[in-house]
Design a protein around this motif. Sequence first.
Motif, short mmCIF file in Angstrom:
data_model
loop_
_atom_site.label_atom_id
_atom_site.label_comp_id
_atom_site.label_asym_id
_atom_site.label_seq_id
_atom_site.Cartn_x
_atom_site.Cartn_y
_atom_site.Cartn_z
N ALA A 109 0.81 -1.22 0.00
CA ALA A 109 0.00 0.00 0.00
C ALA A 109 0.84 1.27 0.00
CB ALA A 109 -0.94 0.01 1.22
N ARG A 110 2.02 1.26 0.66
CA ARG A 110 2.75 2.50 0.89
C ARG A 110 4.15 2.54 0.32
NH1 ARG A 110 -1.18 5.72 0.99
NH2 ARG A 110 -2.21 6.14 2.98
N PHE A 111 4.71 1.44 -0.13
CA PHE A 111 6.07 1.44 -0.65
C PHE A 111 6.06 1.24 -2.16
CE2 PHE A 111 6.70 0.37 3.79
CZ PHE A 111 7.79 1.17 4.13
N ASP A 112 6.93 1.97 -2.83
CA ASP A 112 7.06 1.84 -4.29
C ASP A 112 8.36 1.12 -4.58
OD1 ASP A 112 6.74 2.03 -6.96
OD2 ASP A 112 7.17 4.17 -7.13
N ARG A 152 6.45 -4.49 -7.64
CA ARG A 152 5.34 -4.47 -6.68
C ARG A 152 4.05 -4.97 -7.31
NH1 ARG A 152 2.91 1.09 -4.24
NH2 ARG A 152 2.40 1.28 -6.45
N GLN A 153 3.73 -4.50 -8.50
CA GLN A 153 2.49 -4.92 -9.15
C GLN A 153 2.49 -6.40 -9.48
OE1 GLN A 153 -0.13 -3.02 -9.31
NE2 GLN A 153 0.98 -1.25 -8.50
#
Length: 266
Positions: free
Chosen positions: A88-91, A95-96
Amino acid sequence: MFDMLETAGAWLLGILWVLPLLFALWTAFHPGAYAVRFDPAAPLTLENFASAWAAAPFPRYLLNTVALVTMILAGQLLLCTLAAYAFARFDFRGRQAAFLLVLLQLLLMPDALVVENYRSMHALGLVDSVAAMALPYMASAFGIFLLRQTFKTVPGELDDAARVEGAGTLGILWRVYVPLARPVYVAYGLVSISYHWNNFLWPLIITNSVTTRPLTVGLSVFASTDQGIDWSVITAATLMTAAPLLVAFLLFQRQFVQSFMRAGIR
Protein backbone atom coordinates in the motif's frame (compact mmCIF):
# COMPACT_ATOMS: atom_id res chain seq x y z
CA MET A 1 -42.80 -4.12 -2.19
CA PHE A 2 -39.06 -4.66 -2.33
CA ASP A 3 -38.77 -4.22 1.45
CA MET A 4 -41.43 -6.90 1.99
CA LEU A 5 -39.60 -9.33 -0.26
CA GLU A 6 -36.34 -8.55 1.49
CA THR A 7 -37.90 -9.19 4.90
CA ALA A 8 -39.52 -12.42 3.71
CA GLY A 9 -36.21 -13.59 2.28
CA ALA A 10 -34.44 -12.82 5.57
CA TRP A 11 -37.08 -14.78 7.52
CA LEU A 12 -36.76 -17.71 5.10
CA LEU A 13 -32.98 -17.81 5.44
CA GLY A 14 -33.32 -17.55 9.22
CA ILE A 15 -35.73 -20.49 9.32
CA LEU A 16 -33.49 -22.58 7.06
CA TRP A 17 -30.56 -21.87 9.40
CA VAL A 18 -32.48 -22.56 12.63
CA LEU A 19 -34.16 -25.83 11.59
CA PRO A 20 -30.97 -27.97 11.51
CA LEU A 21 -29.93 -26.47 14.85
CA LEU A 22 -33.30 -27.32 16.40
CA PHE A 23 -33.06 -30.86 15.03
CA ALA A 24 -29.55 -31.19 16.49
CA LEU A 25 -30.73 -29.94 19.89
CA TRP A 26 -33.66 -32.38 19.88
CA THR A 27 -31.46 -35.33 18.92
CA ALA A 28 -28.70 -34.52 21.41
CA PHE A 29 -31.00 -34.12 24.42
CA HIS A 30 -33.12 -37.24 23.81
CA PRO A 31 -32.39 -41.00 23.78
CA GLY A 32 -31.33 -42.57 20.50
CA ALA A 33 -34.77 -44.11 19.93
CA TYR A 34 -36.21 -40.61 19.45
CA ALA A 35 -33.48 -39.32 17.14
CA VAL A 36 -35.55 -39.64 13.96
CA ARG A 37 -39.08 -39.20 15.32
CA PHE A 38 -40.74 -36.40 17.25
CA ASP A 39 -42.55 -37.32 20.46
CA PRO A 40 -43.47 -34.54 22.91
CA ALA A 41 -43.44 -37.11 25.73
CA ALA A 42 -39.82 -38.14 25.02
CA PRO A 43 -37.63 -37.88 28.14
CA LEU A 44 -34.79 -35.38 28.27
CA THR A 45 -31.32 -36.72 28.99
CA LEU A 46 -27.71 -35.60 29.24
CA GLU A 47 -26.41 -39.12 28.78
CA ASN A 48 -25.51 -38.47 25.13
CA PHE A 49 -23.11 -35.69 26.15
CA ALA A 50 -21.57 -37.91 28.82
CA SER A 51 -21.12 -40.73 26.31
CA ALA A 52 -19.55 -38.40 23.77
CA TRP A 53 -17.22 -36.93 26.38
CA ALA A 54 -16.14 -40.40 27.51
CA ALA A 55 -15.68 -41.76 23.99
CA ALA A 56 -12.95 -39.29 23.04
CA PRO A 57 -10.42 -37.03 24.80
CA PHE A 58 -12.36 -33.82 24.19
CA PRO A 59 -10.20 -31.64 26.49
CA ARG A 60 -7.14 -32.55 24.43
CA TYR A 61 -8.96 -31.97 21.14
CA LEU A 62 -10.18 -28.60 22.40
CA LEU A 63 -6.70 -27.57 23.51
CA ASN A 64 -5.26 -28.53 20.11
CA THR A 65 -7.96 -26.59 18.30
CA VAL A 66 -7.48 -23.46 20.39
CA ALA A 67 -3.71 -23.65 19.89
CA LEU A 68 -4.21 -24.16 16.15
CA VAL A 69 -6.53 -21.22 15.51
CA THR A 70 -4.49 -18.94 17.79
CA MET A 71 -1.23 -19.80 16.04
CA ILE A 72 -2.72 -19.30 12.60
CA LEU A 73 -4.42 -16.01 13.45
CA ALA A 74 -1.28 -14.58 15.10
CA GLY A 75 0.84 -15.49 12.06
CA GLN A 76 -1.73 -14.15 9.61
CA LEU A 77 -2.15 -10.83 11.39
CA LEU A 78 1.60 -10.27 11.55
CA LEU A 79 2.50 -11.35 8.01
CA CYS A 80 -0.59 -9.88 6.33
CA THR A 81 -0.11 -6.54 8.08
CA LEU A 82 3.52 -6.22 6.98
CA ALA A 83 2.79 -7.35 3.42
CA ALA A 84 -0.28 -5.13 3.06
CA TYR A 85 1.62 -2.11 4.38
CA ALA A 86 4.42 -2.70 1.87
CA PHE A 87 2.00 -3.06 -1.04
CA ALA A 88 0.00 0.00 0.00
CA ARG A 89 2.75 2.50 0.89
CA PHE A 90 6.07 1.44 -0.65
CA ASP A 91 7.06 1.84 -4.29
CA PHE A 92 9.49 -0.92 -5.19
CA ARG A 93 10.40 -2.78 -8.36
CA GLY A 94 8.03 -5.65 -9.11
CA ARG A 95 5.34 -4.47 -6.68
CA GLN A 96 2.49 -4.92 -9.15
CA ALA A 97 3.73 -8.33 -10.27
CA ALA A 98 4.10 -9.50 -6.67
CA PHE A 99 0.62 -8.27 -5.77
CA LEU A 100 -0.76 -10.02 -8.85
CA LEU A 101 0.73 -13.28 -7.57
CA VAL A 102 -1.04 -12.68 -4.26
CA LEU A 103 -4.34 -12.17 -6.08
CA LEU A 104 -3.78 -15.32 -8.13
CA GLN A 105 -3.53 -17.27 -4.89
CA LEU A 106 -7.17 -16.36 -4.24
CA LEU A 107 -8.08 -18.53 -7.25
CA LEU A 108 -6.48 -21.64 -5.73
CA MET A 109 -8.49 -23.88 -3.47
CA PRO A 110 -6.50 -24.90 -0.36
CA ASP A 111 -7.38 -28.54 -1.04
CA ALA A 112 -5.47 -28.37 -4.34
CA LEU A 113 -2.23 -27.81 -2.40
CA VAL A 114 -2.64 -30.72 0.02
CA VAL A 115 -0.02 -32.96 -1.63
CA GLU A 116 2.66 -30.26 -1.87
CA ASN A 117 1.93 -29.04 1.64
CA TYR A 118 2.29 -32.56 2.98
CA ARG A 119 5.62 -33.00 1.20
CA SER A 120 6.85 -29.72 2.67
CA MET A 121 5.79 -30.63 6.20
CA HIS A 122 7.36 -34.09 5.82
CA ALA A 123 10.63 -32.54 4.65
CA LEU A 124 10.62 -30.28 7.70
CA GLY A 125 9.90 -33.21 10.01
CA LEU A 126 6.66 -31.64 11.28
CA VAL A 127 4.12 -34.31 10.33
CA ASP A 128 1.64 -35.06 13.12
CA SER A 129 2.05 -31.74 14.92
CA VAL A 130 -0.01 -28.61 15.51
CA ALA A 131 2.67 -26.59 13.71
CA ALA A 132 2.17 -28.68 10.57
CA MET A 133 -1.56 -27.91 10.61
CA ALA A 134 -0.89 -24.18 11.01
CA LEU A 135 2.10 -23.37 8.78
CA PRO A 136 0.41 -23.67 5.35
CA TYR A 137 -2.16 -21.07 6.44
CA MET A 138 0.15 -18.54 8.09
CA ALA A 139 -0.02 -16.18 5.10
CA SER A 140 -3.42 -15.29 3.67
CA ALA A 141 -3.93 -13.70 0.25
CA PHE A 142 -7.39 -12.55 1.31
CA GLY A 143 -5.99 -10.93 4.44
CA ILE A 144 -3.26 -9.14 2.47
CA PHE A 145 -5.77 -7.86 -0.08
CA LEU A 146 -8.26 -6.73 2.56
CA LEU A 147 -5.68 -4.85 4.65
CA ARG A 148 -3.95 -3.38 1.60
CA GLN A 149 -7.21 -1.86 0.39
CA THR A 150 -7.81 -0.48 3.88
CA PHE A 151 -4.32 0.97 4.26
CA LYS A 152 -4.60 2.73 0.89
CA THR A 153 -7.52 4.79 2.24
CA VAL A 154 -5.36 6.27 5.04
CA PRO A 155 -4.37 9.88 4.15
CA GLY A 156 -0.67 10.35 3.52
CA GLU A 157 -0.67 13.43 5.76
CA LEU A 158 -0.93 11.14 8.77
CA ASP A 159 2.38 9.55 7.78
CA ASP A 160 4.04 12.97 7.60
CA ALA A 161 2.61 13.98 10.98
CA ALA A 162 3.88 10.76 12.57
CA ARG A 163 7.36 11.28 11.10
CA VAL A 164 7.46 14.80 12.49
CA GLU A 165 6.77 13.25 15.90
CA GLY A 166 9.78 11.01 15.43
CA ALA A 167 8.03 7.75 14.47
CA GLY A 168 9.84 5.31 12.20
CA THR A 169 8.33 3.06 9.55
CA LEU A 170 7.15 0.39 11.95
CA GLY A 171 6.05 3.05 14.43
CA ILE A 172 3.82 4.64 11.80
CA LEU A 173 2.35 1.24 10.98
CA TRP A 174 1.65 0.41 14.62
CA ARG A 175 0.42 3.83 15.77
CA VAL A 176 -1.48 5.00 12.67
CA TYR A 177 -2.51 2.20 10.34
CA VAL A 178 -3.27 -0.64 12.74
CA PRO A 179 -5.67 1.40 14.96
CA LEU A 180 -7.52 2.77 11.93
CA ALA A 181 -7.95 -0.75 10.52
CA ARG A 182 -9.25 -2.25 13.78
CA PRO A 183 -12.77 -3.05 12.40
CA VAL A 184 -11.17 -4.90 9.50
CA TYR A 185 -8.94 -6.86 11.87
CA VAL A 186 -11.99 -7.90 13.91
CA ALA A 187 -13.91 -9.00 10.82
CA TYR A 188 -10.99 -10.92 9.39
CA GLY A 189 -10.15 -12.50 12.76
CA LEU A 190 -13.67 -13.85 13.17
CA VAL A 191 -13.64 -15.36 9.68
CA SER A 192 -10.19 -16.91 10.17
CA ILE A 193 -11.09 -18.47 13.52
CA SER A 194 -14.37 -19.84 12.20
CA TYR A 195 -12.76 -21.36 9.10
CA HIS A 196 -9.84 -23.04 10.84
CA TRP A 197 -11.96 -24.18 13.78
CA ASN A 198 -14.10 -26.14 11.31
CA ASN A 199 -11.36 -27.21 8.89
CA PHE A 200 -11.27 -30.98 8.49
CA LEU A 201 -9.38 -32.28 5.44
CA TRP A 202 -5.89 -30.93 6.10
CA PRO A 203 -5.82 -31.80 9.83
CA LEU A 204 -7.11 -35.28 8.97
CA ILE A 205 -4.25 -35.84 6.50
CA ILE A 206 -1.39 -34.34 8.49
CA THR A 207 -2.20 -35.79 11.95
CA ASN A 208 -1.97 -39.40 13.07
CA SER A 209 -2.29 -39.36 16.87
CA VAL A 210 -4.82 -38.31 19.47
CA THR A 211 -2.38 -35.84 21.00
CA THR A 212 -2.43 -33.62 17.89
CA ARG A 213 -5.93 -34.01 16.46
CA PRO A 214 -8.34 -31.05 16.58
CA LEU A 215 -12.03 -31.28 17.39
CA THR A 216 -13.22 -31.77 13.80
CA VAL A 217 -11.00 -34.81 13.27
CA GLY A 218 -11.89 -36.13 16.71
CA LEU A 219 -15.54 -36.24 15.66
CA SER A 220 -14.69 -38.93 13.12
CA VAL A 221 -14.23 -41.33 16.06
CA PHE A 222 -17.99 -41.54 16.40
CA ALA A 223 -18.45 -42.54 12.77
CA SER A 224 -15.99 -45.45 12.90
CA THR A 225 -17.68 -47.86 15.31
CA ASP A 226 -18.66 -51.39 14.34
CA GLN A 227 -22.13 -50.94 15.84
CA GLY A 228 -22.98 -48.14 13.41
CA ILE A 229 -23.61 -44.48 14.07
CA ASP A 230 -25.41 -43.40 17.21
CA TRP A 231 -26.89 -40.14 15.98
CA SER A 232 -27.75 -38.91 19.45
CA VAL A 233 -24.15 -39.25 20.62
CA ILE A 234 -22.58 -37.85 17.47
CA THR A 235 -24.99 -34.90 17.51
CA ALA A 236 -24.09 -34.21 21.13
CA ALA A 237 -20.41 -34.31 20.18
CA THR A 238 -21.06 -31.95 17.26
CA LEU A 239 -22.82 -29.47 19.53
CA MET A 240 -19.91 -29.56 21.98
CA THR A 241 -17.56 -28.86 19.07
CA ALA A 242 -19.63 -26.00 17.67
CA ALA A 243 -20.68 -24.53 21.03
CA PRO A 244 -17.69 -22.16 21.43
CA LEU A 245 -18.33 -20.61 18.00
CA LEU A 246 -22.08 -20.34 18.59
CA VAL A 247 -21.57 -18.67 21.96
CA ALA A 248 -18.96 -16.31 20.52
CA PHE A 249 -21.29 -15.33 17.68
CA LEU A 250 -24.22 -14.71 20.02
CA LEU A 251 -22.04 -12.56 22.29
CA PHE A 252 -20.32 -10.59 19.53
CA GLN A 253 -22.85 -10.62 16.70
CA ARG A 254 -23.23 -6.84 16.72
CA GLN A 255 -19.48 -6.29 16.51
CA PHE A 256 -19.30 -9.00 13.84
CA VAL A 257 -21.88 -7.31 11.59
CA GLN A 258 -20.54 -3.80 12.19
CA SER A 259 -16.99 -4.87 11.43
CA PHE A 260 -17.99 -6.37 8.10
CA MET A 261 -20.07 -3.34 7.21
CA ARG A 262 -17.15 -1.02 7.89
CA ALA A 263 -14.77 -3.31 6.07
CA GLY A 264 -17.11 -3.37 3.08
CA ILE A 265 -17.44 0.40 3.05
CA ARG A 266 -13.68 0.77 2.87
